[in-house]
Design a protein around this motif. Structure first.
Motif, PDB file in Angstrom:
ATOM      1  N   ALA A  63      13.980  21.376  14.660  1.00 27.73           N
ATOM      2  CA  ALA A  63      13.212  20.338  13.971  1.00 27.73           C
ATOM      3  C   ALA A  63      13.842  18.960  14.158  1.00 27.73           C
ATOM      4  O   ALA A  63      13.131  17.975  14.405  1.00 27.73           O
ATOM      5  CB  ALA A  63      13.111  20.677  12.486  1.00 27.73           C
ATOM      6  N   THR A  99      13.195  17.624  17.635  1.00 31.62           N
ATOM      7  CA  THR A  99      11.796  17.206  17.806  1.00 31.62           C
ATOM      8  C   THR A  99      11.499  15.923  17.046  1.00 31.62           C
ATOM      9  O   THR A  99      10.883  14.997  17.589  1.00 31.62           O
ATOM     10  CB  THR A  99      10.853  18.326  17.330  1.00 31.62           C
ATOM     11  N   VAL A 100      11.934  15.858  15.779  1.00 25.67           N
ATOM     12  CA  VAL A 100      11.598  14.719  14.921  1.00 25.67           C
ATOM     13  C   VAL A 100      12.410  13.479  15.263  1.00 25.67           C
ATOM     14  O   VAL A 100      11.865  12.368  15.377  1.00 25.67           O
ATOM     15  CB  VAL A 100      11.801  15.097  13.435  1.00 25.67           C
ATOM     16  N   LYS A 101      13.723  13.654  15.442  1.00 25.93           N
ATOM     17  CA  LYS A 101      14.605  12.495  15.625  1.00 25.93           C
ATOM     18  C   LYS A 101      14.685  12.027  17.079  1.00 25.93           C
ATOM     19  O   LYS A 101      14.874  10.834  17.339  1.00 25.93           O
ATOM     20  CB  LYS A 101      16.018  12.837  15.134  1.00 25.93           C
ATOM     21  N   SER A 113      13.718  22.209  22.436  1.00 24.76           N
ATOM     22  CA  SER A 113      14.069  22.474  21.042  1.00 24.76           C
ATOM     23  C   SER A 113      14.247  23.965  20.794  1.00 24.76           C
ATOM     24  O   SER A 113      15.163  24.388  20.076  1.00 24.76           O
ATOM     25  CB  SER A 113      12.986  21.922  20.113  1.00 24.76           C
ATOM     26  N   LEU A 161      13.241  18.558   5.264  1.00 24.73           N
ATOM     27  CA  LEU A 161      12.791  17.767   6.410  1.00 24.73           C
ATOM     28  C   LEU A 161      11.300  17.999   6.600  1.00 24.73           C
ATOM     29  O   LEU A 161      10.849  19.138   6.744  1.00 24.73           O
ATOM     30  CB  LEU A 161      13.556  18.193   7.668  1.00 24.73           C
ATOM     31  N   SER A 162      10.543  16.921   6.570  1.00 26.25           N
ATOM     32  CA  SER A 162       9.083  17.037   6.679  1.00 26.25           C
ATOM     33  C   SER A 162       8.572  16.327   7.927  1.00 26.25           C
ATOM     34  O   SER A 162       9.363  15.781   8.710  1.00 26.25           O
ATOM     35  CB  SER A 162       8.412  16.445   5.428  1.00 26.25           C
ATOM     36  N   SER A 163       7.265  16.343   8.100  1.00 27.29           N
ATOM     37  CA  SER A 163       6.591  15.703   9.239  1.00 27.29           C
ATOM     38  C   SER A 163       7.043  16.280  10.572  1.00 27.29           C
ATOM     39  O   SER A 163       7.121  15.567  11.582  1.00 27.29           O
ATOM     40  CB  SER A 163       6.818  14.185   9.214  1.00 27.29           C
ATOM     41  N   ILE A 164       7.346  17.568  10.583  1.00 26.72           N
ATOM     42  CA  ILE A 164       7.707  18.241  11.840  1.00 26.72           C
ATOM     43  C   ILE A 164       6.411  18.482  12.622  1.00 26.72           C
ATOM     44  O   ILE A 164       5.459  19.043  12.074  1.00 26.72           O
ATOM     45  CB  ILE A 164       8.424  19.571  11.567  1.00 26.72           C
ATOM     46  N   PRO A 165       6.343  18.062  13.882  1.00 25.70           N
ATOM     47  CA  PRO A 165       5.107  18.252  14.657  1.00 25.70           C
ATOM     48  C   PRO A 165       4.725  19.731  14.757  1.00 25.70           C
ATOM     49  O   PRO A 165       5.590  20.591  14.924  1.00 25.70           O
ATOM     50  CB  PRO A 165       5.469  17.692  16.043  1.00 25.70           C
ATOM     51  N   HIS A 169       8.054  24.663  13.157  1.00 28.80           N
ATOM     52  CA  HIS A 169       7.043  23.909  13.899  1.00 28.80           C
ATOM     53  C   HIS A 169       5.612  24.353  13.608  1.00 28.80           C
ATOM     54  O   HIS A 169       4.669  23.772  14.151  1.00 28.80           O
ATOM     55  CB  HIS A 169       7.333  23.999  15.398  1.00 28.80           C
ATOM     56  N   SER A 198       5.598  22.645   9.435  1.00 27.06           N
ATOM     57  CA  SER A 198       5.800  21.187   9.366  1.00 27.06           C
ATOM     58  C   SER A 198       6.785  20.760   8.283  1.00 27.06           C
ATOM     59  O   SER A 198       6.967  19.567   8.050  1.00 27.06           O
ATOM     60  CB  SER A 198       4.470  20.447   9.143  1.00 27.06           C
TER      61      SER A 198
END
Length: 281
Positions: free
Chosen positions: A54, A57-59, A67, A121-125, A197, A200
């Motif tokens: 995660a 992918t996010v950062k 990933s 941790l949110s907003s993971i694609p 993933h 999210s």
């Protein structure tokens, strides 16, 4: 028909994803149980894989395949580091040590602000989906079935039945234990990455002791006679809460009762049969 299938998928997509992810977790616990070791560290390795995949992918915007690879590699490296001292333990002592590892990992995630800390941790694609989950599950399942039918599989079975006798017969016990732990951690990490993933969101409390016991229950119910057995156990225990939804507050009680009955009357699980070299019972 396709519209009906599409509606079914969107209605039950979380359940469909959960069955596949839990199937991978069941295979991760199968690998260590197959060599006679009782490890409760799968939840910790799942969390490491979830956060690794995660965060990349996010950062950093890395491709999903990268990933996934990192989510398998990082837990495997941790297993290599901690495997030396912990695998000298056996039975309940190993289980206690791996529970400690899980709690340490959860506390690290809980206080790691870069990864969201206690808020998670949110907003993971949303990547991967059904194809990635069940494709990975199929590849791993077939691979472990082939291993179970090989010389390696027979050595693992010998360790599970009588470790001392296996050692006398020339089985390299430390190497098999370490390999099993590394493979198990990599599978749990992959499952964590896939889960992150498709949901999210991940949080530190998702990878604690309760999750570790749940993963173990997949193998208790299904058995470890073949790789397919714990996957079946995972599917049943994942479906049960949905099937028992009309029972509302009694669902967890019925779930636990089914596990107790299975342990008492089916100690080798629902599928107790072993895979012989020729693939027969």
């Amino acid at each position: 028909m396709w519209e009906a299938l599409d509606d079914f998928y969107w209605t039950y997509q979380s359940l469909i994803h959960g069955i596949g992810v839990n199937g991978l977790l069941a295979l991760s616990i199968y690998v260590v149980l197959a060599v006679g070791q009782l490890s409760l560290g799968q939840a910790a390795f799942m969390g490491v894989g979830a956060y690794t995949g995660a965060l990349l992918t996010v950062k950093f915007g890395t491709p999903f395949a990268v990933s996934m690879a990192a989510a398998a590699l990082v837990p495997a490296l941790i297993a290599l580091v901690v495997g030396g001292p912990t695998l000298r333990l056996t039975g309940v002592y190993l289980a206690i040590a791996t529970i400690g590892l899980g709690e340490i990992t959860r506390i690290v995630f809980l206080n790691w602000d870069y990864a969201g800390g206690a808020l998670g941790l949110s907003s993971i694609p949303e990547k991967g989906g059904v194809g990635a989950i069940y494709g990975t599950l199929a590849v791993v399942l077939v691979g472990l079935v082939l291993v179970a039918r090989s010389r390696v599989g027979r050595a693992m079975e010998a360790m599970r039945e009588d470790e001392a006798a296996a050692g006398v017969m020339g089985v390299n016990l430390p190497r098999y234990r370490m390999t099993a732990l590394v493979v198990s951690s990599a599978l749990a990490g992959i499952a964590g990455c896939l889960s992150a993933h498709v949901s999210s969101f991940i949080g530190p409390n998702e990878y604690g002791f309760e999750t570790a016991v749940t993963i173990l229950s997949y193998a208790l119910l299904g058995g470890i006679g073949s790789p397919a057995a714990p996957v079946l156990g995972a599917a049943i225990l994942t479906l049960l809460p949905e099937v028992l939804r009309p029972l509302a507050d009694f669902r967890l009680m019925v779930n636990g009762l089914i596990i107790v009955i299975a342990v008492l009357f089916m100690p080798r699980g629902i599928l107790p049969w072993r895979i012989a070299r020729t693939g027969t019972r």
